[in-house]
Motif scaffolding. Structure first.
Motif, PDB file in Angstrom:
ATOM      1  N   LEU A 296       0.864  -1.185   0.000  1.00 33.00           N
ATOM      2  CA  LEU A 296       0.000   0.000   0.000  1.00 33.00           C
ATOM      3  C   LEU A 296       0.894   1.226   0.000  1.00 33.00           C
ATOM      4  O   LEU A 296       2.081   1.134   0.263  1.00 33.00           O
ATOM      5  CB  LEU A 296      -0.888   0.032   1.250  1.00 33.00           C
ATOM      6  N   ALA A 297       0.306   2.389  -0.236  1.00 35.55           N
ATOM      7  CA  ALA A 297       1.077   3.635  -0.249  1.00 35.55           C
ATOM      8  C   ALA A 297       0.914   4.388   1.066  1.00 35.55           C
ATOM      9  O   ALA A 297       0.949   5.599   1.097  1.00 35.55           O
ATOM     10  CB  ALA A 297       0.625   4.499  -1.416  1.00 35.55           C
ATOM     11  N   GLY A 298       0.736   3.662   2.184  1.00 35.60           N
ATOM     12  CA  GLY A 298       0.443   4.310   3.446  1.00 35.60           C
ATOM     13  C   GLY A 298       1.603   4.433   4.405  1.00 35.60           C
ATOM     14  O   GLY A 298       1.395   4.741   5.581  1.00 35.60           O
ATOM     15  N   ASP A 299       2.829   4.184   3.965  1.00 30.74           N
ATOM     16  CA  ASP A 299       3.978   4.308   4.861  1.00 30.74           C
ATOM     17  C   ASP A 299       4.101   5.739   5.363  1.00 30.74           C
ATOM     18  O   ASP A 299       3.927   6.693   4.613  1.00 30.74           O
ATOM     19  CB  ASP A 299       5.271   3.934   4.153  1.00 30.74           C
ATOM     20  N   GLN A 300       4.417   5.878   6.660  1.00 33.65           N
ATOM     21  CA  GLN A 300       4.598   7.210   7.225  1.00 33.65           C
ATOM     22  C   GLN A 300       5.245   7.111   8.599  1.00 33.65           C
ATOM     23  O   GLN A 300       5.194   6.079   9.242  1.00 33.65           O
ATOM     24  CB  GLN A 300       3.277   7.939   7.371  1.00 33.65           C
ATOM     25  N   GLY A 301       5.835   8.203   9.026  1.00 33.46           N
ATOM     26  CA  GLY A 301       6.337   8.319  10.386  1.00 33.46           C
ATOM     27  C   GLY A 301       5.420   9.249  11.171  1.00 33.46           C
ATOM     28  O   GLY A 301       4.676  10.036  10.595  1.00 33.46           O
ATOM     29  N   ASP A 302       5.466   9.122  12.478  1.00 30.17           N
ATOM     30  CA  ASP A 302       4.683  10.027  13.317  1.00 30.17           C
ATOM     31  C   ASP A 302       5.444  10.292  14.608  1.00 30.17           C
ATOM     32  O   ASP A 302       6.317   9.516  14.989  1.00 30.17           O
ATOM     33  CB  ASP A 302       3.291   9.453  13.620  1.00 30.17           C
ATOM     34  N   TYR A 303       5.116  11.409  15.238  1.00 30.28           N
ATOM     35  CA  TYR A 303       5.711  11.718  16.533  1.00 30.28           C
ATOM     36  C   TYR A 303       4.678  12.394  17.408  1.00 30.28           C
ATOM     37  O   TYR A 303       3.674  12.921  16.921  1.00 30.28           O
ATOM     38  CB  TYR A 303       6.976  12.572  16.400  1.00 30.28           C
ATOM     39  N   ALA A 304       4.926  12.348  18.704  1.00 26.00           N
ATOM     40  CA  ALA A 304       4.036  12.978  19.676  1.00 26.00           C
ATOM     41  C   ALA A 304       4.875  13.470  20.847  1.00 26.00           C
ATOM     42  O   ALA A 304       5.906  12.887  21.184  1.00 26.00           O
ATOM     43  CB  ALA A 304       2.981  11.996  20.162  1.00 26.00           C
ATOM     44  N   ILE A 305       4.397  14.543  21.450  1.00 24.17           N
ATOM     45  CA  ILE A 305       5.033  15.076  22.652  1.00 24.17           C
ATOM     46  C   ILE A 305       3.915  15.629  23.540  1.00 24.17           C
ATOM     47  O   ILE A 305       2.970  16.226  23.034  1.00 24.17           O
ATOM     48  CB  ILE A 305       6.089  16.150  22.303  1.00 24.17           C
ATOM     49  N   GLY A 306       4.009  15.362  24.839  1.00 26.14           N
ATOM     50  CA  GLY A 306       2.923  15.813  25.691  1.00 26.14           C
ATOM     51  C   GLY A 306       3.275  15.868  27.165  1.00 26.14           C
ATOM     52  O   GLY A 306       4.322  15.387  27.601  1.00 26.14           O
TER      53      GLY A 306
ATOM     54  N   ILE B  16      -1.467  16.677  24.393  1.00 28.21           N
ATOM     55  CA  ILE B  16      -0.505  15.994  23.539  1.00 28.21           C
ATOM     56  C   ILE B  16      -0.557  16.592  22.140  1.00 28.21           C
ATOM     57  O   ILE B  16      -1.640  16.882  21.623  1.00 28.21           O
ATOM     58  CB  ILE B  16      -0.758  14.470  23.526  1.00 28.21           C
ATOM     59  N   PHE B  17       0.622  16.818  21.549  1.00 26.38           N
ATOM     60  CA  PHE B  17       0.744  17.312  20.181  1.00 26.38           C
ATOM     61  C   PHE B  17       1.211  16.150  19.317  1.00 26.38           C
ATOM     62  O   PHE B  17       2.167  15.465  19.663  1.00 26.38           O
ATOM     63  CB  PHE B  17       1.754  18.463  20.106  1.00 26.38           C
ATOM     64  N   THR B  18       0.532  15.924  18.195  1.00 26.95           N
ATOM     65  CA  THR B  18       0.920  14.845  17.272  1.00 26.95           C
ATOM     66  C   THR B  18       1.064  15.388  15.858  1.00 26.95           C
ATOM     67  O   THR B  18       0.361  16.311  15.458  1.00 26.95           O
ATOM     68  CB  THR B  18      -0.109  13.695  17.269  1.00 26.95           C
ATOM     69  N   ASP B  19       1.977  14.790  15.105  1.00 27.27           N
ATOM     70  CA  ASP B  19       2.181  15.150  13.700  1.00 27.27           C
ATOM     71  C   ASP B  19       2.811  13.954  12.981  1.00 27.27           C
ATOM     72  O   ASP B  19       3.255  12.996  13.617  1.00 27.27           O
ATOM     73  CB  ASP B  19       3.082  16.379  13.587  1.00 27.27           C
ATOM     74  N   THR B  20       2.850  14.048  11.656  1.00 24.08           N
ATOM     75  CA  THR B  20       3.441  12.985  10.845  1.00 24.08           C
ATOM     76  C   THR B  20       4.602  13.534  10.030  1.00 24.08           C
ATOM     77  O   THR B  20       4.742  14.746   9.850  1.00 24.08           O
ATOM     78  CB  THR B  20       2.397  12.386   9.883  1.00 24.08           C
ATOM     79  N   PHE B  21       5.427  12.631   9.515  1.00 26.14           N
ATOM     80  CA  PHE B  21       6.528  13.008   8.645  1.00 26.14           C
ATOM     81  C   PHE B  21       6.801  11.859   7.676  1.00 26.14           C
ATOM     82  O   PHE B  21       6.344  10.736   7.886  1.00 26.14           O
ATOM     83  CB  PHE B  21       7.795  13.343   9.461  1.00 26.14           C
TER      84      PHE B  21
ATOM     85  N   SER C  46     -14.719  12.336   3.507  1.00 31.14           N
ATOM     86  CA  SER C  46     -15.296  13.684   3.646  1.00 31.14           C
ATOM     87  C   SER C  46     -14.264  14.761   3.320  1.00 31.14           C
ATOM     88  O   SER C  46     -14.407  15.908   3.717  1.00 31.14           O
ATOM     89  CB  SER C  46     -15.846  13.878   5.068  1.00 31.14           C
ATOM     90  N   ASP C  47     -13.193  14.372   2.605  1.00 28.58           N
ATOM     91  CA  ASP C  47     -12.150  15.282   2.131  1.00 28.58           C
ATOM     92  C   ASP C  47     -11.371  15.938   3.264  1.00 28.58           C
ATOM     93  O   ASP C  47     -10.925  17.073   3.172  1.00 28.58           O
ATOM     94  CB  ASP C  47     -12.746  16.354   1.213  1.00 28.58           C
ATOM     95  N   ARG C  48     -11.193  15.217   4.366  1.00 26.21           N
ATOM     96  CA  ARG C  48     -10.434  15.722   5.515  1.00 26.21           C
ATOM     97  C   ARG C  48      -9.081  15.025   5.563  1.00 26.21           C
ATOM     98  O   ARG C  48      -8.990  13.819   5.390  1.00 26.21           O
ATOM     99  CB  ARG C  48     -11.206  15.428   6.803  1.00 26.21           C
ATOM    100  N   ASP C  49      -8.023  15.781   5.783  1.00 24.73           N
ATOM    101  CA  ASP C  49      -6.675  15.217   5.909  1.00 24.73           C
ATOM    102  C   ASP C  49      -6.520  14.660   7.323  1.00 24.73           C
ATOM    103  O   ASP C  49      -6.398  15.414   8.284  1.00 24.73           O
ATOM    104  CB  ASP C  49      -5.630  16.299   5.636  1.00 24.73           C
ATOM    105  N   VAL C  50      -6.526  13.345   7.454  1.00 28.29           N
ATOM    106  CA  VAL C  50      -6.440  12.733   8.782  1.00 28.29           C
ATOM    107  C   VAL C  50      -5.019  12.780   9.343  1.00 28.29           C
ATOM    108  O   VAL C  50      -4.788  12.371  10.478  1.00 28.29           O
ATOM    109  CB  VAL C  50      -6.982  11.282   8.779  1.00 28.29           C
ATOM    110  N   ASN C  51      -4.073  13.293   8.568  1.00 27.28           N
ATOM    111  CA  ASN C  51      -2.691  13.447   9.031  1.00 27.28           C
ATOM    112  C   ASN C  51      -2.372  14.857   9.499  1.00 27.28           C
ATOM    113  O   ASN C  51      -1.231  15.176   9.759  1.00 27.28           O
ATOM    114  CB  ASN C  51      -1.707  13.078   7.926  1.00 27.28           C
ATOM    115  N   ASP C  52      -3.364  15.729   9.601  1.00 30.37           N
ATOM    116  CA  ASP C  52      -3.114  17.087  10.077  1.00 30.37           C
ATOM    117  C   ASP C  52      -2.503  17.072  11.476  1.00 30.37           C
ATOM    118  O   ASP C  52      -2.763  16.166  12.267  1.00 30.37           O
ATOM    119  CB  ASP C  52      -4.421  17.888  10.140  1.00 30.37           C
ATOM    120  N   LYS C  53      -1.723  18.103  11.771  1.00 35.41           N
ATOM    121  CA  LYS C  53      -1.203  18.280  13.128  1.00 35.41           C
ATOM    122  C   LYS C  53      -2.381  18.376  14.080  1.00 35.41           C
ATOM    123  O   LYS C  53      -3.408  18.972  13.750  1.00 35.41           O
ATOM    124  CB  LYS C  53      -0.370  19.550  13.219  1.00 35.41           C
TER     125      LYS C  53
END
Length: 110
Positions: A44-54, A76-81, A93-100
């Motif tokens: 699949l094309a779903g590879d990604q990294g993520d991080y969180a700090i809280g 907690i703050f989360t984001d992807t890279f 629904s055209d929402r980016d589920v990877n938003d900060k």
């Protein structure tokens, strides 16, 4: 986890690896949490990294005679890279589920 990625076809052996640190801080009974992870979704094309700090804090509420324990409140703050295909993470629904995200919470465990 070595299984299909949320039931997606041809995703057998999808995996997620994470490194997490939890540390009690000497100020205000706060707990610090940081983590970094990487998701590999084979075929699949779903590879990604993520991080969180809280930060969070354990507490109890006064009760009839005995305090009610097991509460925790935090932020907690989360984001992807390193997202392989951003379009893979656009919802129906055209929402980016990877938003900060900045999430505030109160929870209870027992």
């Amino acid at each position: 986890m070595l299984t299909d990625y949320y039931g997606a076809r041809d995703s057998k052996n999808a995996d997620y690896h994470e490194l997490k640190v939890n540390q009690k801080l000497p100020i205000g009974d706060l707990n610090f949490m940081a983590k970094v992870g990487y998701q590999n979704t084979r075929n699949l094309a779903g590879d990604q990294g993520d991080y969180a700090i809280g930060l969070n804090r354990d507490f109890s509420l006064p009760g009839a005679g005995k305090p009610i324990e097991g509460f925790n409140a935090g932020v907690i703050f989360t984001d992807t890279f390193n997202v392989e295909d951003q379009e893979f993470y656009i919802s129906s629904s055209d929402r980016d589920v990877n938003d900060k995200k900045l999430t505030f919470y109160v929870k209870r465990t027992w």
